[in-house]
Write a protein that holds these residues in place. Sequence first.
Motif, PDB file in Angstrom:
ATOM      1  N   UNK A   7     184.529 140.268  11.844  1.00 25.50           N
ATOM      2  CA  UNK A   7     183.497 141.284  11.908  1.00 25.50           C
ATOM      3  C   UNK A   7     182.377 140.930  10.956  1.00 25.50           C
ATOM      4  N   UNK A   8     181.470 141.853  10.795  1.00 23.73           N
ATOM      5  CA  UNK A   8     180.326 141.632   9.913  1.00 23.73           C
ATOM      6  C   UNK A   8     180.161 142.831   8.994  1.00 23.73           C
ATOM      7  N   UNK A   9     179.990 142.560   7.725  1.00 24.27           N
ATOM      8  CA  UNK A   9     179.605 143.587   6.767  1.00 24.27           C
ATOM      9  C   UNK A   9     178.118 143.406   6.549  1.00 24.27           C
ATOM     10  N   UNK A  10     177.325 144.351   7.025  1.00 21.56           N
ATOM     11  CA  UNK A  10     175.866 144.252   6.949  1.00 21.56           C
ATOM     12  C   UNK A  10     175.397 145.134   5.791  1.00 21.56           C
ATOM     13  N   UNK A  11     174.840 144.477   4.782  1.00 19.58           N
ATOM     14  CA  UNK A  11     174.397 145.175   3.572  1.00 19.58           C
ATOM     15  C   UNK A  11     172.893 145.003   3.450  1.00 19.58           C
ATOM     16  N   UNK A  12     172.182 146.099   3.323  1.00 22.97           N
ATOM     17  CA  UNK A  12     170.731 146.015   3.159  1.00 22.97           C
ATOM     18  C   UNK A  12     170.422 145.543   1.744  1.00 22.97           C
ATOM     19  N   UNK A  13     169.323 144.806   1.616  1.00 24.40           N
ATOM     20  CA  UNK A  13     168.922 144.316   0.302  1.00 24.40           C
ATOM     21  C   UNK A  13     167.409 144.342   0.225  1.00 24.40           C
ATOM     22  N   UNK A  14     166.889 145.159  -0.659  1.00 19.15           N
ATOM     23  CA  UNK A  14     165.442 145.311  -0.738  1.00 19.15           C
ATOM     24  C   UNK A  14     164.768 144.140  -1.429  1.00 19.15           C
ATOM     25  N   UNK A  15     165.506 143.301  -2.110  1.00 15.65           N
ATOM     26  CA  UNK A  15     164.910 142.238  -2.910  1.00 15.65           C
ATOM     27  C   UNK A  15     164.652 140.968  -2.121  1.00 15.65           C
ATOM     28  N   UNK A  16     164.624 141.013  -0.815  1.00 15.82           N
ATOM     29  CA  UNK A  16     164.433 139.811  -0.033  1.00 15.82           C
ATOM     30  C   UNK A  16     163.005 139.273  -0.100  1.00 15.82           C
ATOM     31  N   UNK A  17     162.042 140.112  -0.412  1.00 11.28           N
ATOM     32  CA  UNK A  17     160.665 139.637  -0.493  1.00 11.28           C
ATOM     33  C   UNK A  17     160.119 139.932  -1.877  1.00 11.28           C
ATOM     34  N   UNK A  18     160.207 138.978  -2.759  1.00 14.34           N
ATOM     35  CA  UNK A  18     159.691 139.145  -4.110  1.00 14.34           C
ATOM     36  C   UNK A  18     158.740 138.014  -4.444  1.00 14.34           C
ATOM     37  N   UNK A  19     157.621 138.345  -5.048  1.00 15.27           N
ATOM     38  CA  UNK A  19     156.631 137.362  -5.460  1.00 15.27           C
ATOM     39  C   UNK A  19     156.828 137.094  -6.950  1.00 15.27           C
ATOM     40  N   UNK A  20     157.250 135.884  -7.278  1.00 14.76           N
ATOM     41  CA  UNK A  20     157.549 135.558  -8.674  1.00 14.76           C
ATOM     42  C   UNK A  20     156.508 134.613  -9.282  1.00 14.76           C
ATOM     43  N   UNK A  21     155.341 134.549  -8.696  1.00 12.33           N
ATOM     44  CA  UNK A  21     154.304 133.656  -9.230  1.00 12.33           C
ATOM     45  C   UNK A  21     153.625 134.272 -10.448  1.00 12.33           C
ATOM     46  N   UNK A  22     153.628 133.490 -11.535  1.00 11.93           N
ATOM     47  CA  UNK A  22     152.840 133.849 -12.704  1.00 11.93           C
ATOM     48  C   UNK A  22     153.307 135.076 -13.459  1.00 11.93           C
TER      49      UNK A  22
END
Length: 84
Positions: A7-22
């Motif tokens: 099966x699949x355990x689907x966990x949402x993750x808000x940190x998938x789009x982070x800008x770490x420049x500078x």
Amino acid sequence: MLEVKGGALVVSQFTLYGDARGQRRPSFISAGPPELGRALYEEFCEALRKLGVNVATGVFQTMMSVELVNEGPVTILLDSDKTF
């Protein structure tokens, strides 16, 4: 229909789009709104179910503790239209 032995355990993750420049910490200002995230999360779970996959989920946009063993390589994609 797919023959699925797991099966699949689907966990949402808000940190998938982070800008770490500078900066010291990633910025999530350019990330999509929670409503879009929830719709995409539910659409993904439903697509798996239609394929016959047993899907377990958490509660979207809540704090969860998930424990796992991650075997295999990690891929981090760094991409920018701007120069550093």
